[in-house]
Design an enzyme around this catalytic site. Structure first.
Site, PDB file in Angstrom:
ATOM      1  N   GLU A   1      33.249  33.730  54.906  1.00 23.80           N
ATOM      2  CA  GLU A   1      31.785  33.815  55.030  1.00 23.80           C
ATOM      3  C   GLU A   1      31.112  33.567  53.687  1.00 23.80           C
ATOM      4  O   GLU A   1      30.024  33.001  53.625  1.00 23.80           O
ATOM      5  CB  GLU A   1      31.400  35.186  55.616  1.00 23.80           C
ATOM      6  CG  GLU A   1      31.748  35.263  57.101  1.00 23.80           C
ATOM      7  CD  GLU A   1      32.104  36.651  57.587  1.00 23.80           C
ATOM      8  OE1 GLU A   1      31.796  37.643  56.919  1.00 23.80           O
ATOM      9  OE2 GLU A   1      32.715  36.730  58.676  1.00 23.80           O
TER      10      GLU A   1
ATOM     11  N   LYS B   1      31.867  44.302  56.213  1.00 29.99           N
ATOM     12  CA  LYS B   1      30.814  43.288  56.071  1.00 29.99           C
ATOM     13  C   LYS B   1      29.445  43.995  55.921  1.00 29.99           C
ATOM     14  O   LYS B   1      29.381  45.084  55.361  1.00 29.99           O
ATOM     15  CB  LYS B   1      30.834  42.314  57.253  1.00 29.99           C
ATOM     16  CG  LYS B   1      32.229  41.783  57.537  1.00 29.99           C
ATOM     17  CD  LYS B   1      32.262  40.645  58.506  1.00 29.99           C
ATOM     18  CE  LYS B   1      33.701  40.269  58.783  1.00 29.99           C
ATOM     19  NZ  LYS B   1      33.834  39.064  59.583  1.00 29.99           N
TER      20      LYS B   1
ATOM     21  N   HIS C   1      36.218  35.360  50.812  1.00 30.64           N
ATOM     22  CA  HIS C   1      36.129  35.460  52.268  1.00 30.64           C
ATOM     23  C   HIS C   1      35.432  34.203  52.800  1.00 30.64           C
ATOM     24  O   HIS C   1      34.524  33.678  52.157  1.00 30.64           O
ATOM     25  CB  HIS C   1      35.350  36.720  52.663  1.00 30.64           C
ATOM     26  CG  HIS C   1      35.442  37.007  54.121  1.00 30.64           C
ATOM     27  ND1 HIS C   1      34.673  36.343  55.047  1.00 30.64           N
ATOM     28  CD2 HIS C   1      36.247  37.842  54.816  1.00 30.64           C
ATOM     29  CE1 HIS C   1      35.000  36.766  56.258  1.00 30.64           C
ATOM     30  NE2 HIS C   1      35.955  37.682  56.142  1.00 30.64           N
TER      31      HIS C   1
ATOM     32  N   ASN D   1      37.259  45.348  56.526  1.00 29.15           N
ATOM     33  CA  ASN D   1      36.103  44.682  55.919  1.00 29.15           C
ATOM     34  C   ASN D   1      34.893  44.975  56.803  1.00 29.15           C
ATOM     35  O   ASN D   1      34.755  44.395  57.873  1.00 29.15           O
ATOM     36  CB  ASN D   1      36.371  43.175  55.841  1.00 29.15           C
ATOM     37  CG  ASN D   1      35.170  42.392  55.348  1.00 29.15           C
ATOM     38  OD1 ASN D   1      34.218  42.972  54.813  1.00 29.15           O
ATOM     39  ND2 ASN D   1      35.220  41.077  55.507  1.00 29.15           N
TER      40      ASN D   1
ATOM     41  N   GLU E   1      43.431  33.959  56.457  1.00 24.55           N
ATOM     42  CA  GLU E   1      42.471  34.139  57.543  1.00 24.55           C
ATOM     43  C   GLU E   1      42.041  32.773  58.075  1.00 24.55           C
ATOM     44  O   GLU E   1      41.156  32.132  57.478  1.00 24.55           O
ATOM     45  CB  GLU E   1      41.232  34.879  57.029  1.00 24.55           C
ATOM     46  CG  GLU E   1      41.523  36.264  56.511  1.00 24.55           C
ATOM     47  CD  GLU E   1      40.311  37.162  56.637  1.00 24.55           C
ATOM     48  OE1 GLU E   1      40.407  38.177  57.325  1.00 24.55           O
ATOM     49  OE2 GLU E   1      39.259  36.830  56.064  1.00 24.55           O
TER      50      GLU E   1
ATOM     51  N   GLY F   1      36.268  36.785  63.827  1.00 17.32           N
ATOM     52  CA  GLY F   1      35.138  37.229  64.639  1.00 17.32           C
ATOM     53  C   GLY F   1      34.987  36.471  65.947  1.00 17.32           C
ATOM     54  O   GLY F   1      33.960  36.571  66.614  1.00 17.32           O
TER      55      GLY F   1
ATOM     56  N   SER G   1      40.537  38.369  64.090  1.00 15.10           N
ATOM     57  CA  SER G   1      40.583  38.994  65.421  1.00 15.10           C
ATOM     58  C   SER G   1      41.839  39.825  65.642  1.00 15.10           C
ATOM     59  O   SER G   1      42.393  39.868  66.750  1.00 15.10           O
ATOM     60  CB  SER G   1      40.417  37.933  66.518  1.00 15.10           C
ATOM     61  OG  SER G   1      39.166  37.288  66.384  1.00 15.10           O
TER      62      SER G   1
HETATM   63  C1  PEP Z   1      37.357  39.233  58.571  1.00 18.98           C
HETATM   64  O1  PEP Z   1      36.148  39.038  58.546  1.00 18.98           O
HETATM   65  O2  PEP Z   1      37.993  39.291  57.514  1.00 18.98           O
HETATM   66  C2  PEP Z   1      37.998  39.366  59.868  1.00 18.98           C
HETATM   67  C3  PEP Z   1      39.295  39.256  59.934  1.00 18.98           C
HETATM   68  O3  PEP Z   1      37.162  39.606  60.941  1.00 18.98           O
HETATM   69  P1  PEP Z   1      37.604  39.910  62.448  1.00 18.98           P
HETATM   70  O4  PEP Z   1      38.745  40.890  62.393  1.00 18.98           O
HETATM   71  O5  PEP Z   1      36.387  40.488  63.077  1.00 18.98           O
HETATM   72  O6  PEP Z   1      38.013  38.607  63.041  1.00 18.98           O
END
Ligand code: PEP
Length: 253
Positions: A100, A11, A98, A9, A170, A176, A216
């Site tokens: 966000e 973003k 997601h 992703n 998630e 992040g 992460s």
């Molecule tokens: C995400 O935004 O779906 C995500 C998993 O981000 P990160 O791997 O940076 O934590």
């Protein structure tokens, strides 16, 4: 059949030329090396979808996806992008829900259920994100939150549509932040999600559903996460912006 999938992703990152360069590198590495996955998906900004889909043509293990879409088929929604448009440029997947988008754009489970319908109705596959916040976990409400997200966002689907869905667990506190859920924590929730699917759609469909972990995930922790019985791959944010890291995560299977 349950598929092993790693999805990136991007973003709102990378300029067009950078994106094309990284995606080309990923294609070359995935072609040259042998992997245990069925599909690697790159979810890029809308404006890069067509170019990436063209590059992915003929590469059986690489696909392209969007990061969102509008819930209506078409119409007077200035600035929005429909599922049909996404499909028409060669993408095959769409990330929905997601955290966000839930947080910054107030996307509710009800809205996401409509987006899921429109995505599936246009022969795209949703990568449907669910997960609890830190506050919800600390309040020991994570199971309840996940159950509600599944019930309200996905469980209205009939069997033939549900089997097209990829789920991404998630935990919001891990996205992040550099704070990964432990493999045991992630496995516990993935097993719970699979059990919820089994209660609704039966064991066969539950066993065939791909449930990805996101938060992460990086080349160092991916192998342990992916070795868990109910973790079928990852949704990768930050680490998908570097081709070598992304491919090393793919190789973790
Ligand atoms: C995400 O935004 O779906 C995500 C998993 O981000 P990160 O791997 O940076 O934590």
């Amino acid at each position: 059949m349950r598929q092993k999938i790693v999805a990136g992703n991007w973003k709102m990152n990378l300029e067009y030329n950078e994106g094309l360069y990284i995606f080309s590198e990923v294609i070359n590495m995935v072609n040259d090396e042998v992997f245990g996955i069925q599909t690697a998906i790159v979810c890029c900004p809308y404006t890069y979808l067509h170019s990436l889909a063209q590059l992915a043509k003929g590469h059986s293990k690489i696909s392209v996806g969007a990061q969102n879409c509008h819930q209506a088929e078409a119409g007077a929604f200035t600035g929005e992008i429909s599922a049909k448009m996404i499909r028409s440029v060669g993408a095959e997947y769409v990330i929905l829900g997601h955290s966000e988008r839930r947080q910054y754009f107030n996307e509710s489970n009800e809205l996401l259920s409509k987006k899921t319908d429109i995505v599936l109705g246009n022969s795209l596959k949703p990568v449907f994100c669910i997960g609890e916040t830190l506050e919800e976990r600390e309040g020991n409400r994570h199971f309840e939150v996940i159950k509600t997200q599944l019930n309200e966002g996905l469980f209205h689907l009939e069997n033939s549509h549900f089997t097209q869905v990829i789920i991404a667990y998630e935990p919001v506190w891990a996205i992040g932040t550099g704070k990964t859920a432990s493999a045991a924590q992630a496995q516990e929730i993935h097993a719970f999600i699979r059990q919820e699917i089994a209660s609704k759609y039966g064991r066969e469909i539950a066993d065939a559903t791909s449930i990805l972990y996101g938060g992460s995930c990086n080349p160092k922790n991916a192998a342990e996460l992916f070795s868990q019985a109910d973790i079928d791959g990852g949704l990768i944010g930050g680490a998908s912006l570097k081709s070598r890291d992304f491919v090393d995560i793919i190789k973790a299977f």
